[in-house]
Design a protein around this motif. Structure first.
Motif, PDB file in Angstrom:
ATOM      1  N   PRO A 219       2.584  -9.645  14.640  1.00 32.56           N
ATOM      2  CA  PRO A 219       1.361 -10.103  13.979  1.00 32.56           C
ATOM      3  C   PRO A 219       0.538  -8.870  13.601  1.00 32.56           C
ATOM      4  CG  PRO A 219       1.762 -11.361  15.980  1.00 32.56           C
ATOM      5  CD  PRO A 219       2.732 -10.215  15.995  1.00 32.56           C
ATOM      6  N   TYR A 220      -0.056  -8.883  12.412  1.00 38.35           N
ATOM      7  CA  TYR A 220      -0.746  -7.669  11.971  1.00 38.35           C
ATOM      8  C   TYR A 220      -1.883  -7.271  12.910  1.00 38.35           C
ATOM      9  CZ  TYR A 220      -3.973 -11.052   9.749  1.00 38.35           C
ATOM     10  OH  TYR A 220      -4.838 -12.085   9.495  1.00 38.35           O
ATOM     11  N   LYS A 221      -2.397  -8.226  13.682  1.00 33.32           N
ATOM     12  CA  LYS A 221      -3.460  -7.895  14.634  1.00 33.32           C
ATOM     13  C   LYS A 221      -2.961  -6.978  15.747  1.00 33.32           C
ATOM     14  CE  LYS A 221      -6.185 -12.065  13.766  1.00 33.32           C
ATOM     15  NZ  LYS A 221      -6.762 -13.313  14.341  1.00 33.32           N
ATOM     16  N   ASP A 222      -1.640  -6.963  15.966  1.00 36.99           N
ATOM     17  CA  ASP A 222      -1.072  -6.094  17.005  1.00 36.99           C
ATOM     18  C   ASP A 222      -0.743  -4.693  16.499  1.00 36.99           C
ATOM     19  OD1 ASP A 222      -1.244  -8.211  18.698  1.00 36.99           O
ATOM     20  OD2 ASP A 222       0.900  -8.676  18.742  1.00 36.99           O
ATOM     21  N   VAL A 223      -0.764  -4.500  15.176  1.00 36.32           N
ATOM     22  CA  VAL A 223      -0.315  -3.227  14.602  1.00 36.32           C
ATOM     23  C   VAL A 223      -1.157  -2.035  15.075  1.00 36.32           C
ATOM     24  CG1 VAL A 223       0.002  -1.929  12.459  1.00 36.32           C
ATOM     25  CG2 VAL A 223       0.828  -4.287  12.634  1.00 36.32           C
ATOM     26  N   PRO A 224      -2.502  -2.115  15.095  1.00 36.42           N
ATOM     27  CA  PRO A 224      -3.267  -0.959  15.592  1.00 36.42           C
ATOM     28  C   PRO A 224      -2.868  -0.562  17.006  1.00 36.42           C
ATOM     29  CG  PRO A 224      -4.718  -2.461  14.428  1.00 36.42           C
ATOM     30  CD  PRO A 224      -3.400  -3.173  14.561  1.00 36.42           C
ATOM     31  N   GLY A 225      -2.608  -1.548  17.863  1.00 39.59           N
ATOM     32  CA  GLY A 225      -2.182  -1.235  19.225  1.00 39.59           C
ATOM     33  C   GLY A 225      -0.823  -0.583  19.268  1.00 39.59           C
ATOM     34  N   ILE A 226       0.084  -1.019  18.374  1.00 45.99           N
ATOM     35  CA  ILE A 226       1.416  -0.416  18.292  1.00 45.99           C
ATOM     36  C   ILE A 226       1.294   1.056  17.907  1.00 45.99           C
ATOM     37  CG2 ILE A 226       3.577  -0.413  16.971  1.00 45.99           C
ATOM     38  CD1 ILE A 226       3.305  -3.468  16.765  1.00 45.99           C
ATOM     39  N   VAL A 227       0.414   1.327  16.946  1.00 47.11           N
ATOM     40  CA  VAL A 227       0.239   2.703  16.490  1.00 47.11           C
ATOM     41  C   VAL A 227      -0.377   3.570  17.594  1.00 47.11           C
ATOM     42  CG1 VAL A 227      -1.033   4.171  14.871  1.00 47.11           C
ATOM     43  CG2 VAL A 227       0.142   2.120  14.047  1.00 47.11           C
ATOM     44  N   PHE A 355       2.325  -5.800   7.105  1.00 52.06           N
ATOM     45  CA  PHE A 355       1.438  -5.307   6.050  1.00 52.06           C
ATOM     46  C   PHE A 355       1.150  -6.402   5.028  1.00 52.06           C
ATOM     47  CE2 PHE A 355       1.499  -3.693   1.643  1.00 52.06           C
ATOM     48  CZ  PHE A 355       0.273  -3.027   1.612  1.00 52.06           C
ATOM     49  N   ARG A 356       2.209  -7.087   4.603  1.00 52.70           N
ATOM     50  CA  ARG A 356       2.043  -8.119   3.560  1.00 52.70           C
ATOM     51  C   ARG A 356       1.170  -9.270   4.049  1.00 52.70           C
ATOM     52  NH1 ARG A 356       0.532 -10.512   0.265  1.00 52.70           N
ATOM     53  NH2 ARG A 356       1.470 -11.399  -1.614  1.00 52.70           N
ATOM     54  N   ASP A 357       1.354  -9.652   5.319  1.00 54.37           N
ATOM     55  CA  ASP A 357       0.532 -10.730   5.879  1.00 54.37           C
ATOM     56  C   ASP A 357      -0.934 -10.320   5.939  1.00 54.37           C
ATOM     57  OD1 ASP A 357       2.793 -12.268   6.173  1.00 54.37           O
ATOM     58  OD2 ASP A 357       3.045 -11.834   8.312  1.00 54.37           O
ATOM     59  N   TRP A 358      -1.165  -9.068   6.320  1.00 54.17           N
ATOM     60  CA  TRP A 358      -2.540  -8.571   6.401  1.00 54.17           C
ATOM     61  C   TRP A 358      -3.214  -8.597   5.031  1.00 54.17           C
ATOM     62  CZ3 TRP A 358      -4.438  -4.091   4.005  1.00 54.17           C
ATOM     63  CH2 TRP A 358      -5.746  -3.733   4.354  1.00 54.17           C
ATOM     64  N   VAL A 359      -2.500  -8.153   4.000  1.00 52.12           N
ATOM     65  CA  VAL A 359      -3.075  -8.151   2.646  1.00 52.12           C
ATOM     66  C   VAL A 359      -3.464  -9.564   2.241  1.00 52.12           C
ATOM     67  CG1 VAL A 359      -2.670  -7.630   0.211  1.00 52.12           C
ATOM     68  CG2 VAL A 359      -1.732  -6.130   1.962  1.00 52.12           C
ATOM     69  N   GLY A 360      -2.570 -10.516   2.496  1.00 54.38           N
ATOM     70  CA  GLY A 360      -2.835 -11.890   2.078  1.00 54.38           C
ATOM     71  C   GLY A 360      -3.943 -12.562   2.861  1.00 54.38           C
ATOM     72  N   ASP A 361      -4.026 -12.260   4.156  1.00 48.60           N
ATOM     73  CA  ASP A 361      -4.995 -12.965   5.011  1.00 48.60           C
ATOM     74  C   ASP A 361      -6.363 -12.291   5.085  1.00 48.60           C
ATOM     75  OD1 ASP A 361      -2.925 -14.669   5.526  1.00 48.60           O
ATOM     76  OD2 ASP A 361      -2.585 -13.999   7.593  1.00 48.60           O
ATOM     77  N   GLU A 362      -6.376 -10.963   4.982  1.00 45.86           N
ATOM     78  CA  GLU A 362      -7.605 -10.244   5.299  1.00 45.86           C
ATOM     79  C   GLU A 362      -8.243  -9.497   4.121  1.00 45.86           C
ATOM     80  OE1 GLU A 362      -9.012 -10.521   8.159  1.00 45.86           O
ATOM     81  OE2 GLU A 362      -7.417 -11.542   9.251  1.00 45.86           O
ATOM     82  N   THR A 363      -7.619  -9.487   2.967  1.00 47.87           N
ATOM     83  CA  THR A 363      -8.168  -8.730   1.844  1.00 47.87           C
ATOM     84  C   THR A 363      -8.228  -9.582   0.582  1.00 47.87           C
ATOM     85  OG1 THR A 363      -6.151  -7.861   0.795  1.00 47.87           O
ATOM     86  CG2 THR A 363      -6.911  -6.751   2.802  1.00 47.87           C
ATOM     87  N   ARG A 364      -8.867  -9.038  -0.424  1.00 48.40           N
ATOM     88  CA  ARG A 364      -8.942  -9.715  -1.724  1.00 48.40           C
ATOM     89  C   ARG A 364      -8.114  -8.997  -2.784  1.00 48.40           C
ATOM     90  NH1 ARG A 364     -15.335 -11.529  -2.340  1.00 48.40           N
ATOM     91  NH2 ARG A 364     -15.393 -12.841  -0.451  1.00 48.40           N
ATOM     92  N   PHE A 365      -7.223  -8.129  -2.345  1.00 48.93           N
ATOM     93  CA  PHE A 365      -6.359  -7.449  -3.309  1.00 48.93           C
ATOM     94  C   PHE A 365      -5.419  -8.462  -3.947  1.00 48.93           C
ATOM     95  CE2 PHE A 365      -7.637  -3.820  -0.719  1.00 48.93           C
ATOM     96  CZ  PHE A 365      -7.860  -2.857  -1.701  1.00 48.93           C
ATOM     97  N   GLU A 366      -5.127  -8.242  -5.219  1.00 49.91           N
ATOM     98  CA  GLU A 366      -4.249  -9.166  -5.950  1.00 49.91           C
ATOM     99  C   GLU A 366      -2.859  -9.187  -5.323  1.00 49.91           C
ATOM    100  OE1 GLU A 366      -4.257  -8.147 -10.171  1.00 49.91           O
ATOM    101  OE2 GLU A 366      -6.136  -7.067  -9.803  1.00 49.91           O
ATOM    102  N   ARG A 367      -2.220 -10.339  -5.412  1.00 50.47           N
ATOM    103  CA  ARG A 367      -0.860 -10.493  -4.887  1.00 50.47           C
ATOM    104  C   ARG A 367       0.077  -9.468  -5.511  1.00 50.47           C
ATOM    105  NH1 ARG A 367       3.663 -12.284  -6.936  1.00 50.47           N
ATOM    106  NH2 ARG A 367       5.305 -13.087  -5.567  1.00 50.47           N
ATOM    107  N   ASP A 368      -0.044  -9.273  -6.834  1.00 47.13           N
ATOM    108  CA  ASP A 368       0.868  -8.352  -7.520  1.00 47.13           C
ATOM    109  C   ASP A 368       0.734  -6.927  -7.010  1.00 47.13           C
ATOM    110  OD1 ASP A 368       1.631 -10.528  -8.937  1.00 47.13           O
ATOM    111  OD2 ASP A 368       0.948  -9.826 -10.896  1.00 47.13           O
ATOM    112  N   GLY A 403      -4.728   1.900   5.932  1.00 49.23           N
ATOM    113  CA  GLY A 403      -4.802   3.031   6.855  1.00 49.23           C
ATOM    114  C   GLY A 403      -6.006   2.935   7.770  1.00 49.23           C
ATOM    115  N   ARG A 404      -7.143   2.506   7.196  1.00 47.65           N
ATOM    116  CA  ARG A 404      -8.341   2.351   8.028  1.00 47.65           C
ATOM    117  C   ARG A 404      -8.143   1.227   9.041  1.00 47.65           C
ATOM    118  NH1 ARG A 404     -10.802   3.280   2.962  1.00 47.65           N
ATOM    119  NH2 ARG A 404     -11.098   1.037   2.627  1.00 47.65           N
ATOM    120  N   TYR A 405      -7.491   0.151   8.620  1.00 46.33           N
ATOM    121  CA  TYR A 405      -7.251  -0.960   9.538  1.00 46.33           C
ATOM    122  C   TYR A 405      -6.312  -0.542  10.667  1.00 46.33           C
ATOM    123  CZ  TYR A 405      -5.432  -5.233  11.527  1.00 46.33           C
ATOM    124  OH  TYR A 405      -5.053  -6.200  12.417  1.00 46.33           O
ATOM    125  N   VAL A 406      -5.211   0.119  10.289  1.00 40.85           N
ATOM    126  CA  VAL A 406      -4.238   0.557  11.300  1.00 40.85           C
ATOM    127  C   VAL A 406      -4.878   1.529  12.280  1.00 40.85           C
ATOM    128  CG1 VAL A 406      -2.121   1.901  11.628  1.00 40.85           C
ATOM    129  CG2 VAL A 406      -2.228   0.164   9.821  1.00 40.85           C
TER     130      VAL A 406
END
Length: 420
Positions: A219-227, A355-368, A403-406
């Protein structure tokens, strides 16, 4: 005019002559010898085309020498006699010889030659191995069979035993047989319907269930801890592989693209990494251009830490464990093992999913933009060409945000430059 002399050479002479050039046995038969690296010895038949007087030459086969492989003088004379007979009857010895070669060519012989001819175009390191396995092991039942005689029943004999158990391999094998037979037809070795086409075989094979292979992702919420865990392991053991794993997470690239990354591909001034097109899994650009990866602050810091000051331009950025001069890349599974050491339910490809899940759930960046950051094809060629310039700017903003999120939740660890 006297009759031309035949049988000028003795059997011993034919096997022991080493002087380069053509040595006549009479009646149009010559022993052609080449010196040098190849040192070929070959029987050739020379004649003139009736009506035009043009000289023609056909190879009759390799000649015996020290290795004792090839045609003997007696065999060569028999083939030359057949060629003279064809001329006397108004036929073309060249056409007859071609027909003999075509009639006697087996699937195995042609497949090996064809595979060698296309090998240079393979991108993946294992592609040639996979082709060889399919054409030599799985195609064993037809390797000794002449190309012109292969039918759909022969293909079924190969596919049926593995169709339900290892369907992916069976499908790849069928596709490769089809391509070999297409090439054989183009070369004139067979004609008619290709028995390996899917349209021909589909009604004859049971429907196999294809299971989708999902790469384990955190889950993307675990990624900062992994890093943070990767950083801690690096600080304790000073291992490049942990930094490589973090870099792959930060850039969302495929492992192979990072493993074989070379110093010359990094532009620190532009904060950009350019991946050569031939190393990408698929062409993401309609014109086959290289793929540009914008680098965030942390990615830049990692590169500065792992690249020695005096590194050659062709040195690998992430060097193997025992490669102090960066002449060899990280091992194929090194990054995977590093990730699993801190998060067992994780794979390198799964990092891209996170990464892809984070973009879709937490940002407003376009899908493309997210898809293009993952080097996935988006839209048709016109759309891709139109968006190329603006997409890099937007992708840079996206990767900096990632990068800031990670690096969130106190994931700020000073990283001293490693000694050269």
């Amino acid at each position: 005019m006297g009759k031309r002399q035949l049988h000028k050479l003795s059997a011993r002479e034919a096997e022991t002559i080493t002087q380069s050039g053509r040595h006549s046995d009479g009646g149009g038969l010559y022993l052609a010898i080449e010196t040098g690296a190849h040192g070929r010895r070959q029987w050739v038949f020379m004649y003139r085309v009736r009506g035009t007087g043009k000289r023609r030459e056909i190879g009759l086969g390799s000649a015996k020498g020290k290795s004792k492989d090839g045609l003997s003088l007696t065999d060569a004379r028999l083939r030359a006699a057949d060629a003279r007979k064809a001329l006397a009857e108004g036929r073309s010895p060249t056409a007859d010889r071609r027909a003999d070669v075509v009639a006697g060519t087996t699937f195995g012989e042609f497949a090996d030659i064809f595979l060698a001819s296309i090998k240079a175009g393979f991108k993946g390191r294992n592609t040639f191995v996979d082709w060889t396995r399919d054409l030599k092991v799985h195609c064993k039942p037809i390797r000794a069979k002449e190309l012109a005689d292969i039918n759909s029943n022969d293909i079924l004999e190969i596919l049926s035993p593995i169709w339900m158990t290892i369907n992916r391999t069976a499908r790849e094998t069928r596709s490769r047989i089809e391509r070999v037979l297409d090439a054989a037809e183009a070369k004139g070795f067979r004609s008619g319907k290709n028995p390996a086409t899917w349209k021909t075989l589909k009604p004859l094979l049971p429907k196999a269930k294809r299971s989708k292979r999902h790469h384990k992702a955190a889950p993307y919420k675990d990624v900062p801890g992994i890093v943070r865990a990767l950083n801690a392991k690096h600080n304790m053991a000073e291992t490049t592989v942990n930094l490589a794993a973090e870099f792959i997470i930060l850039t969302a690239v495929r492992t192979g693209e990072a493993r074989f990354m070379r110093v010359r591909e990094v532009d620190f001034a532009e904060r950009l990494w350019t991946v050569p097109a031939e190393r990408m899994k698929a062409e993401v650009d309609p014109e086959g251009n290289d793929f540009e990866v914008p680098l965030c602050d942390r990615a830049i810091a990692i590169l500065k830490a792992v690249i020695p000051k005096d590194a050659a331009s062709d040195a690998y950025v992430f060097a193997g464990q025992w490669s102090s001069d960066h002449s060899k890349p990280l091992g194929m599974n090194a990054v995977l093992h590093a990730l699993k050491a801190v998060y067992p339910a994780m794979t390198t490809h799964g990092c891209r999913s996170s990464f892809r899940d984070w973009v879709g759930d937490e940002t407003r960046f376009e899908r493309d933009i997210a898809e293009m950051a993952l080097a996935h094809k988006v839209g048709d060629e016109t759309e891709q060409a139109y968006r190329r310039s603006s997409a890099l700017k937007k992708r840079r903003q996206l990767m900096e945000a990632w990068g800031r999120y990670v690096g969130s939740a106190s994931n700020v660890i000073a990283l001293p430059r490693r000694a050269s």
